[in-house]
Design an enzyme around this catalytic site. Structure first.
Site, short mmCIF file in Angstrom:
data_model
loop_
_atom_site.label_atom_id
_atom_site.label_comp_id
_atom_site.label_asym_id
_atom_site.label_seq_id
_atom_site.Cartn_x
_atom_site.Cartn_y
_atom_site.Cartn_z
N MET A 1 -3.81 0.08 4.21
CA MET A 1 -3.81 1.00 5.31
C MET A 1 -2.60 0.75 6.48
SD MET A 1 -7.69 2.64 5.31
CE MET A 1 -8.38 1.31 6.76
N LEU B 1 0.10 -4.32 8.90
CA LEU B 1 0.02 -5.45 7.85
C LEU B 1 0.10 -6.82 8.48
CD1 LEU B 1 2.84 -3.95 5.43
CD2 LEU B 1 0.21 -4.00 5.18
N HIS B 2 -0.61 -7.61 8.05
CA HIS B 2 -0.77 -8.96 8.42
C HIS B 2 -0.78 -9.88 7.28
CE1 HIS B 2 -5.06 -8.80 6.90
NE2 HIS B 2 -5.25 -7.72 7.74
N GLY C 1 -2.70 -11.44 5.48
CA GLY C 1 -3.76 -11.19 4.25
C GLY C 1 -2.95 -10.22 3.51
N HIS C 2 -2.48 -9.11 4.17
CA HIS C 2 -1.82 -8.04 3.18
C HIS C 2 -0.64 -8.78 2.50
CE1 HIS C 2 -3.42 -5.45 6.33
NE2 HIS C 2 -3.93 -4.89 5.20
N GLY D 1 -8.18 -8.25 -1.63
CA GLY D 1 -8.40 -9.14 -1.03
C GLY D 1 -9.81 -9.77 -1.16
N LYS E 1 -11.55 -11.09 0.85
CA LYS E 1 -12.32 -10.80 2.10
C LYS E 1 -13.19 -9.73 2.10
CE LYS E 1 -12.16 -10.16 6.99
NZ LYS E 1 -12.16 -9.00 6.98
O1 PAF Z 1 -8.65 -2.76 1.80
C1 PAF Z 1 -8.00 -1.56 2.47
O2 PAF Z 1 -7.02 -1.63 3.39
C2 PAF Z 1 -8.50 0.04 1.92
O3 PAF Z 1 -9.73 -0.05 1.99
C3 PAF Z 1 -7.81 0.42 0.95
C4 PAF Z 1 -8.02 -0.63 -0.51
C5 PAF Z 1 -6.25 0.32 0.90
C6 PAF Z 1 -8.50 1.84 0.30
O4 PAF Z 1 -8.07 2.67 1.50
#
Ligand code: PAF
Length: 285
Positions: free
Chosen positions: A27, A30-31, A33-34, A144, A146
């Protein structure tokens, strides 16, 4: 890196992309974790599509969708620098055009814990994840650890809908003091931020206790679960800046049902510090 905003353009891109193709759904905001998801995808896949979509369907009426951070240009620079092949950033009308009337509802693993605290949340997650998997058609998709219940819900939906993709779980990234990296950490006051690692300390203490008592005797699972939950709850209650404990639960990480042993176990917690809700978990092994 290509930036795409329509499903039609995305399909043209994926039809020519080297395989295996990895999907990293996000979503945005970004940090680290992403970026760990992106790094895992880069390592295992010939092409990587990252998606940025703040999914309105997974926010409850009391959760502030409008306040969710959207630093798009920073996000795109981070994805590009990390070697992502394409960023798919659809507008809401592309994902949910007028007349959309289908929801993906996952049963058992979506019901307890976050499902109870955030009614409808996992319907929103499952619907958008199913759509993204069908739009991108990846061989692998990265989530993740998490958000362990989200991971269980996604695994269930992929199995139940026969979607041909491997779901890859990436370990939780933590700050040096143990706090799980999360978009919500930015909402903590400096005092709350300093107190927040108490959550991981409580989880880690329970995990250590589980290890020391390794080899749960047959039939003792329920008792061990109760002891671990009580010990963790007691530790969390000692931190004055934790205002509420939503749940402390030892569960089966696949079904999210209360753990009764033997087999895989996970300790998951959700607490509130002021208006900020923090979730975290550890696998007990
Ligand atoms: O983990 C997330 O950021 C959201 O729940 C996802 C998987 C992108 C779905 O919108």
């Amino acid at each position: 890196m290509r930036q795409l905003s329509t499903i039609a353009d995305l399909r043209v891109f994926t039809s020519g992309a080297p395989r295996p193709l990895g999907l990293v759904p996000t979503m945005g905001a970004l940090h680290a974790g992403h970026m760990a998801l992106v790094a895992a995808a880069r390592e295992e896949c010939a092409s990587v599509v990252a998606t940025i979509f703040v999914n309105p369907a997974q926010f409850g009426p009391a959760e502030d969708l409008a306040r969710y951070p959207r630093p798009l240009s920073e996000d795109l620079s981070m994805l590009e620098a990390a070697g992502v092949s394409a960023a798919f950033v659809p507008p809401v009308e592309e994902m949910f055009p007028a007349g959309s009337a289908t929801t993906v509802h996952v049963g058992a693993p979506a019901r307890p814990l976050e499902g109870e605290a955030r009614p409808g949340h996992f319907d929103g997650v499952a619907t958008v994840v199913a759509k993204l998997l069908l739009q991108v058609g990846p061989e692998r998709a990265y989530f993740g650890q998490k958000d362990a219940q989200q991971l269980a819900v996604v695994r269930r939906l992929v199995a139940d809908l026969d979607i041909p993709v491997s779901i890859v779980a990436v370990p939780t990234v933590r700050e040096a003091d143990g706090l799980a990296v999360s978009t919500r950490n930015a909402y903590l006051s400096p005092e709350q931020r300093a107190a927040a690692p108490a959550v991981y300390r409580a989880l880690a203490a329970a995990r250590d206790r589980f290890r020391i008592g390794a080899g749960v005797p047959a039939g003792a699972g329920t008792q061990v679960r109760a002891q671990l939950e009580a010990g963790c709850r007691e530790r969390l209650a000692r931190e004055p800046l934790i205002d509420a404990i939503d749940y402390v639960a030892v569960v089966d990480p696949e079904t999210m049902a209360p753990w009764a042993g033997p087999g895989a176990a996970m300790l998951a917690v959700a607490v509130r510090m002021g208006g900020v809700r923090l979730i975290d978990n550890v696998l007990l092994e």
